[in-house]
Write a protein that holds these residues in place. Sequence first.
Motif, PDB file in Angstrom:
ATOM      1  N   SER A  60     -94.204  27.382  40.974  1.00  0.00           N
ATOM      2  CA  SER A  60     -93.018  28.115  41.427  1.00  0.00           C
ATOM      3  C   SER A  60     -93.004  28.261  42.946  1.00  0.00           C
ATOM      4  CB  SER A  60     -92.969  29.508  40.795  1.00  0.00           C
ATOM      5  OG  SER A  60     -92.901  29.414  39.408  1.00  0.00           O
ATOM      6  N   VAL A  61     -94.173  28.539  43.516  1.00  0.00           N
ATOM      7  CA  VAL A  61     -94.278  28.653  44.975  1.00  0.00           C
ATOM      8  C   VAL A  61     -93.962  27.305  45.625  1.00  0.00           C
ATOM      9  CG1 VAL A  61     -95.899  29.031  46.884  1.00  0.00           C
ATOM     10  CG2 VAL A  61     -95.897  30.585  44.920  1.00  0.00           C
ATOM     11  N   GLU A  62     -94.494  26.240  45.083  1.00  0.00           N
ATOM     12  CA  GLU A  62     -94.247  24.905  45.645  1.00  0.00           C
ATOM     13  C   GLU A  62     -92.761  24.522  45.542  1.00  0.00           C
ATOM     14  OE1 GLU A  62     -96.526  22.917  47.320  1.00  0.00           O
ATOM     15  OE2 GLU A  62     -97.733  24.739  47.146  1.00  0.00           O
ATOM     16  N   ILE A  63     -92.125  24.839  44.430  1.00  0.00           N
ATOM     17  CA  ILE A  63     -90.691  24.566  44.271  1.00  0.00           C
ATOM     18  C   ILE A  63     -89.883  25.400  45.263  1.00  0.00           C
ATOM     19  CG2 ILE A  63     -88.730  24.837  42.686  1.00  0.00           C
ATOM     20  CD1 ILE A  63     -90.489  22.394  42.076  1.00  0.00           C
ATOM     21  N   ALA A  64     -90.258  26.655  45.454  1.00  0.00           N
ATOM     22  CA  ALA A  64     -89.569  27.516  46.436  1.00  0.00           C
ATOM     23  C   ALA A  64     -89.686  26.930  47.837  1.00  0.00           C
ATOM     24  CB  ALA A  64     -90.137  28.932  46.391  1.00  0.00           C
ATOM     25  N   GLN A  65     -90.826  26.348  48.156  1.00  0.00           N
ATOM     26  CA  GLN A  65     -90.982  25.701  49.463  1.00  0.00           C
ATOM     27  C   GLN A  65     -90.003  24.546  49.623  1.00  0.00           C
ATOM     28  OE1 GLN A  65     -95.090  24.535  49.842  1.00  0.00           O
ATOM     29  NE2 GLN A  65     -95.720  26.571  50.504  1.00  0.00           N
ATOM     30  N   LEU A  66     -89.806  23.803  48.557  1.00  0.00           N
ATOM     31  CA  LEU A  66     -88.840  22.697  48.604  1.00  0.00           C
ATOM     32  C   LEU A  66     -87.408  23.219  48.779  1.00  0.00           C
ATOM     33  CD1 LEU A  66     -89.857  20.143  45.825  1.00  0.00           C
ATOM     34  CD2 LEU A  66     -89.728  19.739  48.265  1.00  0.00           C
ATOM     35  N   ILE A  67     -87.061  24.208  47.986  1.00  0.00           N
ATOM     36  CA  ILE A  67     -85.700  24.733  48.010  1.00  0.00           C
ATOM     37  C   ILE A  67     -85.363  25.345  49.362  1.00  0.00           C
ATOM     38  CG2 ILE A  67     -84.191  26.531  47.059  1.00  0.00           C
ATOM     39  CD1 ILE A  67     -85.615  26.025  44.339  1.00  0.00           C
ATOM     40  N   ARG A  69     -87.043  24.904  52.168  1.00  0.00           N
ATOM     41  CA  ARG A  69     -87.487  24.034  53.258  1.00  0.00           C
ATOM     42  C   ARG A  69     -88.457  24.740  54.204  1.00  0.00           C
ATOM     43  NH1 ARG A  69     -81.688  21.150  54.286  1.00  0.00           N
ATOM     44  NH2 ARG A  69     -81.633  20.149  52.265  1.00  0.00           N
ATOM     45  N   VAL A  70     -89.454  25.377  53.634  1.00  0.00           N
ATOM     46  CA  VAL A  70     -90.468  26.075  54.420  1.00  0.00           C
ATOM     47  C   VAL A  70     -91.860  25.507  54.119  1.00  0.00           C
ATOM     48  CG1 VAL A  70     -89.228  28.236  54.739  1.00  0.00           C
ATOM     49  CG2 VAL A  70     -90.609  27.914  52.693  1.00  0.00           C
ATOM     50  N   GLY A  71     -91.962  24.246  54.024  1.00  0.00           N
ATOM     51  CA  GLY A  71     -93.222  23.597  53.710  1.00  0.00           C
ATOM     52  C   GLY A  71     -92.939  22.359  52.899  1.00  0.00           C
ATOM     53  N   ALA A  72     -93.968  21.830  52.314  1.00  0.00           N
ATOM     54  CA  ALA A  72     -93.824  20.616  51.524  1.00  0.00           C
ATOM     55  C   ALA A  72     -94.506  20.795  50.182  1.00  0.00           C
ATOM     56  CB  ALA A  72     -94.450  19.437  52.261  1.00  0.00           C
ATOM     57  N   PHE A  73     -93.923  20.193  49.166  1.00  0.00           N
ATOM     58  CA  PHE A  73     -94.540  20.198  47.846  1.00  0.00           C
ATOM     59  C   PHE A  73     -95.766  19.308  47.914  1.00  0.00           C
ATOM     60  CE2 PHE A  73     -95.355  18.883  43.589  1.00  0.00           C
ATOM     61  CZ  PHE A  73     -95.025  19.972  42.811  1.00  0.00           C
ATOM     62  N   ASP A  74     -96.899  19.831  47.485  1.00  0.00           N
ATOM     63  CA  ASP A  74     -98.145  19.069  47.526  1.00  0.00           C
ATOM     64  C   ASP A  74     -98.932  19.339  46.250  1.00  0.00           C
ATOM     65  OD1 ASP A  74    -100.434  17.686  48.185  1.00  0.00           O
ATOM     66  OD2 ASP A  74    -100.829  18.785  50.033  1.00  0.00           O
ATOM     67  N   VAL A  75     -99.234  18.275  45.530  1.00  0.00           N
ATOM     68  CA  VAL A  75     -99.997  18.394  44.288  1.00  0.00           C
ATOM     69  C   VAL A  75    -101.359  19.026  44.560  1.00  0.00           C
ATOM     70  CG1 VAL A  75    -101.074  17.083  42.410  1.00  0.00           C
ATOM     71  CG2 VAL A  75     -98.819  16.440  43.229  1.00  0.00           C
ATOM     72  N   ASP A  76    -101.943  18.707  45.695  1.00  0.00           N
ATOM     73  CA  ASP A  76    -103.246  19.274  46.034  1.00  0.00           C
ATOM     74  C   ASP A  76    -103.179  20.789  46.195  1.00  0.00           C
ATOM     75  OD1 ASP A  76    -104.295  16.773  45.896  1.00  0.00           O
ATOM     76  OD2 ASP A  76    -104.604  16.517  48.037  1.00  0.00           O
ATOM     77  N   ASP A  77    -102.050  21.301  46.652  1.00  0.00           N
ATOM     78  CA  ASP A  77    -101.884  22.755  46.733  1.00  0.00           C
ATOM     79  C   ASP A  77    -101.967  23.378  45.342  1.00  0.00           C
ATOM     80  OD1 ASP A  77    -101.605  22.557  49.453  1.00  0.00           O
ATOM     81  OD2 ASP A  77     -99.464  23.031  49.488  1.00  0.00           O
ATOM     82  N   LEU A  78    -101.380  22.717  44.357  1.00  0.00           N
ATOM     83  CA  LEU A  78    -101.475  23.208  42.978  1.00  0.00           C
ATOM     84  C   LEU A  78    -102.936  23.268  42.524  1.00  0.00           C
ATOM     85  CD1 LEU A  78     -98.576  21.221  41.257  1.00  0.00           C
ATOM     86  CD2 LEU A  78     -98.648  23.667  41.668  1.00  0.00           C
ATOM     87  N   LEU A  79    -103.688  22.224  42.840  1.00  0.00           N
ATOM     88  CA  LEU A  79    -105.098  22.177  42.452  1.00  0.00           C
ATOM     89  C   LEU A  79    -105.903  23.265  43.163  1.00  0.00           C
ATOM     90  CD1 LEU A  79    -105.579  18.307  42.561  1.00  0.00           C
ATOM     91  CD2 LEU A  79    -105.411  19.728  40.527  1.00  0.00           C
ATOM     92  N   LEU A  80    -105.688  23.408  44.478  1.00  0.00           N
ATOM     93  CA  LEU A  80    -106.438  24.405  45.250  1.00  0.00           C
ATOM     94  C   LEU A  80    -106.069  25.825  44.830  1.00  0.00           C
ATOM     95  CD1 LEU A  80    -106.261  22.710  48.756  1.00  0.00           C
ATOM     96  CD2 LEU A  80    -108.283  22.915  47.291  1.00  0.00           C
ATOM     97  N   ASN A  81    -104.781  26.062  44.607  1.00  0.00           N
ATOM     98  CA  ASN A  81    -104.343  27.384  44.167  1.00  0.00           C
ATOM     99  C   ASN A  81    -104.947  27.729  42.806  1.00  0.00           C
ATOM    100  OD1 ASN A  81    -102.787  27.443  46.484  1.00  0.00           O
ATOM    101  ND2 ASN A  81    -100.866  27.052  45.432  1.00  0.00           N
TER     102      ASN A  81
END
Length: 101
Positions: A60-67, A69-81
């Motif tokens: 949800s956080v990664e999708i919000a970043q996309l919507i 435009r305050v960052g980039a969606f990154d699969v690695d962020d999901l893993l680290l989080n």
Amino acid sequence: MRPFQTILGYFSNFDGLSITDQFVGNVLAFVPFGFLLPFFIPRLGSFIRMVGCTIAFSFSVEIAQLIFRVGAFDVDDLLLNTFGGVIGFLLSKVFNKKNRG
């Protein structure tokens, strides 16, 4: 983006970790989530449910970043989080065990 691409980049350019590093920040940001989730919602206190909730919240956080435009969606962020959530969950189990006696 491919899984582990960003994470491997962290280690290939390793110059010591600090709290300001994105790698450390992503992990630390979700430790409280994994720690507090079993206390506030006991039915989510199993490891599998906590991991599922952490992945869903991180996604949800990664999708919000996309919507927004305050960052980039990154699969690695999901893993680290998720890793941060697991650390928090394990800490909650240790804390709970010590408080019981």
